[in-house]
Design an enzyme around this catalytic site. Structure first.
Site, PDB file in Angstrom:
ATOM      1  N   LYS A   1      62.410  37.509  39.382  1.00 48.80           N
ATOM      2  CA  LYS A   1      61.391  37.479  37.872  1.00 48.80           C
ATOM      3  C   LYS A   1      60.846  38.740  37.658  1.00 48.80           C
ATOM      4  O   LYS A   1      60.796  39.291  36.715  1.00 48.80           O
ATOM      5  CB  LYS A   1      60.512  36.605  38.582  1.00 48.80           C
ATOM      6  CG  LYS A   1      58.805  36.623  37.582  1.00 48.80           C
ATOM      7  CD  LYS A   1      57.689  35.814  38.271  1.00 48.80           C
ATOM      8  CE  LYS A   1      57.113  36.275  39.317  1.00 48.80           C
ATOM      9  NZ  LYS A   1      56.173  37.334  39.039  1.00 48.80           N
ATOM     10  N   ASN A   2      60.512  39.601  39.136  1.00 49.14           N
ATOM     11  CA  ASN A   2      59.766  40.834  39.024  1.00 49.14           C
ATOM     12  C   ASN A   2      60.582  41.953  38.341  1.00 49.14           C
ATOM     13  O   ASN A   2      60.059  42.858  37.566  1.00 49.14           O
ATOM     14  CB  ASN A   2      58.922  41.221  40.152  1.00 49.14           C
ATOM     15  CG  ASN A   2      57.835  40.245  40.250  1.00 49.14           C
ATOM     16  OD1 ASN A   2      57.471  39.534  39.592  1.00 49.14           O
ATOM     17  ND2 ASN A   2      57.303  40.378  41.499  1.00 49.14           N
TER      18      ASN A   2
ATOM     19  N   ASP B   1      54.008  39.700  48.411  1.00 45.53           N
ATOM     20  CA  ASP B   1      54.416  38.578  47.807  1.00 45.53           C
ATOM     21  C   ASP B   1      55.062  37.450  48.749  1.00 45.53           C
ATOM     22  O   ASP B   1      55.153  36.284  48.242  1.00 45.53           O
ATOM     23  CB  ASP B   1      55.314  38.523  46.675  1.00 45.53           C
ATOM     24  CG  ASP B   1      54.571  39.454  45.460  1.00 45.53           C
ATOM     25  OD1 ASP B   1      55.370  39.947  44.821  1.00 45.53           O
ATOM     26  OD2 ASP B   1      53.398  39.575  45.547  1.00 45.53           O
TER      27      ASP B   1
ATOM     28  N   ARG C   1      42.680  43.981  39.752  1.00 41.79           N
ATOM     29  CA  ARG C   1      43.835  44.496  39.119  1.00 41.79           C
ATOM     30  C   ARG C   1      43.559  45.398  37.953  1.00 41.79           C
ATOM     31  O   ARG C   1      44.124  44.940  36.699  1.00 41.79           O
ATOM     32  CB  ARG C   1      45.028  43.310  38.842  1.00 41.79           C
ATOM     33  CG  ARG C   1      45.327  42.638  40.269  1.00 41.79           C
ATOM     34  CD  ARG C   1      46.212  41.553  39.942  1.00 41.79           C
ATOM     35  NE  ARG C   1      47.576  41.906  39.698  1.00 41.79           N
ATOM     36  CZ  ARG C   1      48.707  41.161  39.514  1.00 41.79           C
ATOM     37  NH1 ARG C   1      48.611  40.007  39.703  1.00 41.79           N
ATOM     38  NH2 ARG C   1      50.082  42.026  39.460  1.00 41.79           N
TER      39      ARG C   1
ATOM     40  N   CYS D   1      42.356  38.253  37.507  1.00 44.10           N
ATOM     41  CA  CYS D   1      43.190  37.571  38.383  1.00 44.10           C
ATOM     42  C   CYS D   1      43.005  36.923  39.483  1.00 44.10           C
ATOM     43  O   CYS D   1      41.890  37.511  40.031  1.00 44.10           O
ATOM     44  CB  CYS D   1      44.481  38.273  38.369  1.00 44.10           C
ATOM     45  SG  CYS D   1      45.806  37.769  39.306  1.00 44.10           S
TER      46      CYS D   1
ATOM     47  N   ARG E   1      56.037  29.315  37.373  1.00 43.39           N
ATOM     48  CA  ARG E   1      55.987  30.636  36.827  1.00 43.39           C
ATOM     49  C   ARG E   1      57.085  31.616  37.616  1.00 43.39           C
ATOM     50  O   ARG E   1      57.780  32.579  37.010  1.00 43.39           O
ATOM     51  CB  ARG E   1      54.773  31.335  37.033  1.00 43.39           C
ATOM     52  CG  ARG E   1      53.772  30.898  35.991  1.00 43.39           C
ATOM     53  CD  ARG E   1      52.318  31.590  36.384  1.00 43.39           C
ATOM     54  NE  ARG E   1      52.583  32.913  35.831  1.00 43.39           N
ATOM     55  CZ  ARG E   1      51.750  33.840  35.815  1.00 43.39           C
ATOM     56  NH1 ARG E   1      50.492  33.652  36.175  1.00 43.39           N
ATOM     57  NH2 ARG E   1      51.936  35.110  35.280  1.00 43.39           N
TER      58      ARG E   1
HETATM   59  C1  EPZ Z   1      53.852  43.682  40.965  1.00 40.25           C
HETATM   60  O1  EPZ Z   1      52.509  43.619  40.374  1.00 40.25           O
HETATM   61  C2  EPZ Z   1      54.127  42.473  41.076  1.00 40.25           C
HETATM   62  N1  EPZ Z   1      54.537  41.781  39.789  1.00 40.25           N
HETATM   63  C3  EPZ Z   1      53.389  41.570  41.892  1.00 40.25           C
HETATM   64  O2  EPZ Z   1      54.007  40.226  42.223  1.00 40.25           O
HETATM   65  C4  EPZ Z   1      53.352  42.172  43.160  1.00 40.25           C
HETATM   66  O3  EPZ Z   1      52.469  41.353  44.066  1.00 40.25           O
HETATM   67  C5  EPZ Z   1      52.803  43.698  43.211  1.00 40.25           C
HETATM   68  O4  EPZ Z   1      53.921  44.424  42.089  1.00 40.25           O
HETATM   69  C6  EPZ Z   1      52.958  44.396  44.490  1.00 40.25           C
HETATM   70  O5  EPZ Z   1      54.018  44.429  45.164  1.00 40.25           O
HETATM   71  C7  EPZ Z   1      55.563  42.144  38.778  1.00 40.25           C
HETATM   72  O6  EPZ Z   1      56.095  43.157  39.038  1.00 40.25           O
HETATM   73  C8  EPZ Z   1      55.442  41.653  37.728  1.00 40.25           C
HETATM   74  P1  EPZ Z   1      50.786  47.057  41.587  1.00 40.25           P
HETATM   75  P2  EPZ Z   1      51.659  45.049  39.831  1.00 40.25           P
HETATM   76  O7  EPZ Z   1      50.423  47.890  40.321  1.00 40.25           O
HETATM   77  O8  EPZ Z   1      52.807  45.882  39.078  1.00 40.25           O
HETATM   78  C9  EPZ Z   1      45.970  48.066  42.381  1.00 40.25           C
HETATM   79  C10 EPZ Z   1      53.986  37.896  42.251  1.00 40.25           C
HETATM   80  O9  EPZ Z   1      53.527  36.970  42.867  1.00 40.25           O
HETATM   81  N2  EPZ Z   1      46.249  48.849  40.801  1.00 40.25           N
HETATM   82  O10 EPZ Z   1      51.596  47.799  42.450  1.00 40.25           O
HETATM   83  O11 EPZ Z   1      50.451  44.669  38.888  1.00 40.25           O
HETATM   84  C11 EPZ Z   1      46.043  46.577  42.105  1.00 40.25           C
HETATM   85  O12 EPZ Z   1      45.018  45.911  41.768  1.00 40.25           O
HETATM   86  C12 EPZ Z   1      53.524  38.971  41.591  1.00 40.25           C
HETATM   87  O13 EPZ Z   1      55.207  37.807  41.515  1.00 40.25           O
HETATM   88  C13 EPZ Z   1      45.060  49.481  40.503  1.00 40.25           C
HETATM   89  O14 EPZ Z   1      44.104  49.543  41.075  1.00 40.25           O
HETATM   90  O15 EPZ Z   1      51.306  45.502  41.174  1.00 40.25           O
HETATM   91  C14 EPZ Z   1      46.721  46.320  43.312  1.00 40.25           C
HETATM   92  O16 EPZ Z   1      45.524  46.130  44.166  1.00 40.25           O
HETATM   93  C15 EPZ Z   1      52.029  38.941  42.065  1.00 40.25           C
HETATM   94  N3  EPZ Z   1      45.133  50.106  39.272  1.00 40.25           N
HETATM   95  C16 EPZ Z   1      47.595  47.412  43.923  1.00 40.25           C
HETATM   96  O17 EPZ Z   1      47.378  48.381  43.077  1.00 40.25           O
HETATM   97  C17 EPZ Z   1      46.635  50.155  38.417  1.00 40.25           C
HETATM   98  O18 EPZ Z   1      46.417  50.724  37.502  1.00 40.25           O
HETATM   99  C18 EPZ Z   1      48.942  46.882  43.648  1.00 40.25           C
HETATM  100  O19 EPZ Z   1      49.379  46.744  42.245  1.00 40.25           O
HETATM  101  C19 EPZ Z   1      47.530  49.367  39.157  1.00 40.25           C
HETATM  102  C20 EPZ Z   1      47.391  48.917  40.034  1.00 40.25           C
END
Ligand code: EPZ
Length: 423
Positions: free
Chosen positions: A22-23, A308, A123, A118, A400
């Site tokens: 998915k991701n 995850d 996020r 969320c 999802r």
């Molecule tokens: C991806 O989300 C995945 N989603 C998530 O999977 C996964 O949990 C996550 O990476 C971490 O591995 C998809 O790929 C669609 P991040 P993403 O940006 O890209 C903070 C699932 O269950 N952050 O690496 O949104 C954020 O709040 C989902 O399939 C900021 O602060 O994750 C988080 O605490 C859930 N500012 C951390 O970084 C930003 O601009 C990691 O987020 C971006 C992120």
């Protein structure tokens, strides 16, 4: 709203095919916006999130068609594109923000709704914004939308991210493929889904090096061509089904599974007394004997233990021998499954980002509620090993990210069925 009924039914035995990720697919689909030629994805998962991304791309003016019951998706964005990703779609799925980089690179401007709140954390998108600003984008927030524009297109730059965000890495890399000059992204995320995206972009003619390492270098090109790309295996679906025989006993082969996608996770399974062996078709998982051993887990960016799989791992540790401590370092609110597992008799104490799980002999079935995607499947896993019946409600979360859960688990002997409609 559908719910799922699970009855504990002893050990599981059989084979489960693992779908495309998915991701990965959610990052690969927006890449079509970078080229006027068609992009075809094979081994695509059949999930509601993929349908949401399809509607988003269509709202931007792309054509999207699918074959083989949705396993093959062909997209083309040769026409005039609409630069606005609407709140009505973006609020359904955060990953919609992955159109920002490609739209900016293709059109020089974009208007993308902020996703909003969320369940698992605030996020924000500050890391995305800083990364794209480094490439020359001017981005401001108005009326809940990010308004991004460039003066004459994006320009290559050297940028270090404050945290290895998956999404920000994907947006930066896609945008930089069409920027003038060379870009270097450091402290980049290293997830296999990013490696898969880079492999696809390379098939489209992009010049990129360093995927899977903390430093990615992109040499901008003037245009990208069409391509066909197989979506990588879903390591989170894989890990989830590896935990089914671990929790219930028995032996299950996960078809298409690869250890390199989940090394840190497999180390924890081994420490807990679960055997994982590579086969010609994938990975075979078996619980050796007796109770699972308690282990401590800390979630980290790849190659660390994936956040995850934290909820699913907690379900396993609820019946382990001894006390385990799980530390969630990626999201600030990702223990919502704990109170539901406690309804099933689990002993869990949550303090901030730490959860202490004291193993019990056996869980008992109960009506429980899914709060997010990974929490929903952790409750199903717990129900597989519990005494009596468990009814998991709000399983729209599950759909999802997991295709045909009931079919895949009942093929291995699980007693599981979907209850249509209801509260
Ligand atoms: C991806 O989300 C995945 N989603 C998530 O999977 C996964 O949990 C996550 O990476 C971490 O591995 C998809 O790929 C669609 P991040 P993403 O940006 O890209 C903070 C699932 O269950 N952050 O690496 O949104 C954020 O709040 C989902 O399939 C900021 O602060 O994750 C988080 O605490 C859930 N500012 C951390 O970084 C930003 O601009 C990691 O987020 C971006 C992120």
């Amino acid at each position: 709203m559908d719910s799922i009924l699970v009855k504990g039914n002893g050990p599981l035995n059989g084979a489960i095919p693992i779908a495309g990720a998915k991701n990965a697919c959610l990052a690969l689909m927006p890449a079509t916006l970078l080229s006027e030629e068609p992009l075809t994805l094979t081994n695509a998962p059949r999930l509601s999130d993929i349908r949401t991304m399809t509607s988003l791309l269509q709202s931007l003016g792309a054509e999207v068609s699918s074959l083989q019951d949705g396993k093959v998706i062909t997209m083309s964005s040769h026409g005039v594109l609409n630069p606005t990703a609407d709140y009505d779609i973006v609020r359904k799925m955060r990953a919609s923000n992955l159109v920002l980089g490609p739209l900016l690179a293709r059109l020089g401007h974009a208007v993308v709704s902020l996703p909003g709140g969320c369940a698992i954390g605030a996020r924000p998108m500050d890391i995305h914004i800083d990364a794209l600003a480094a490439l020359g984008a001017e981005i401001d927030l108005r009326d809940g939308y990010l308004h991004a524009k460039t003066q004459g297109g994006l320009t290559g730059a050297v940028h270090e991210m404050r945290f290895a965000s998956v999404g920000a890495t994907e947006n930066f890399v896609m945008a930089a493929t069409l920027a003038k000059g060379t870009s270097v992204l450091s402290n980049a995320a290293r997830e296999p889904e990013i490696v898969d995206l880079v492999h696809c972009l390379r098939r489209m003619g992009a010049e990129i090096e360093g995927e899977g390492t903390p430093t990615i270098t992109i040499q901008g090109v003037t245009a990208l061509r069409g391509a066909t790309h197989p979506v990588v295996t879903d390591r989170i679906e894989l890990g989830t089904y590896m935990l089914a025989p671990a929790i219930c006993g028995g032996e299950v082969e996960c078809l298409g599974g690869r250890i390199d996608l989940l090394a840190a996770f497999c180390e924890k399974l081994d420490a807990a007394g679960i055997s994982v062996t590579e086969t010609e078709r994938g990975l075979k998982v078996a619980r050796r004997n007796g109770r699972v051993r308690a282990v401590d887990v800390v979630t980290e960016p790849f190659p660390g233990f994936p956040t995850d799989l934290q909820a699913q791992m907690m379900a396993l540790l609820c019946t382990a021998e001894g006390t385990s401590v799980l530390e969630e370092r990626i999201f600030e609110n990702r223990f919502m499954h704990a109170p539901e597992l406690m309804r099933m008799g689990a002993r869990i104490e949550v303090h901030g980002g730490h959860a202490t799980v004291t193993g019990v002999e056996r869980l008992r079935g109960a009506p429980v509620m899914a709060t997010d995607l990974r929490a929903s499947v952790s409750l199903i896993l717990a129900g597989l090993a519990a005494e009596g019946e468990t009814v998991v409600s709000r399983v729209y979360h599950l759909d999802r990210g997991y295709e045909r859960v009931e079919e895949k688990l009942s093929a291995c002997g699980a007693k599981i069925e979907r209850i249509k409609g209801g509260a």
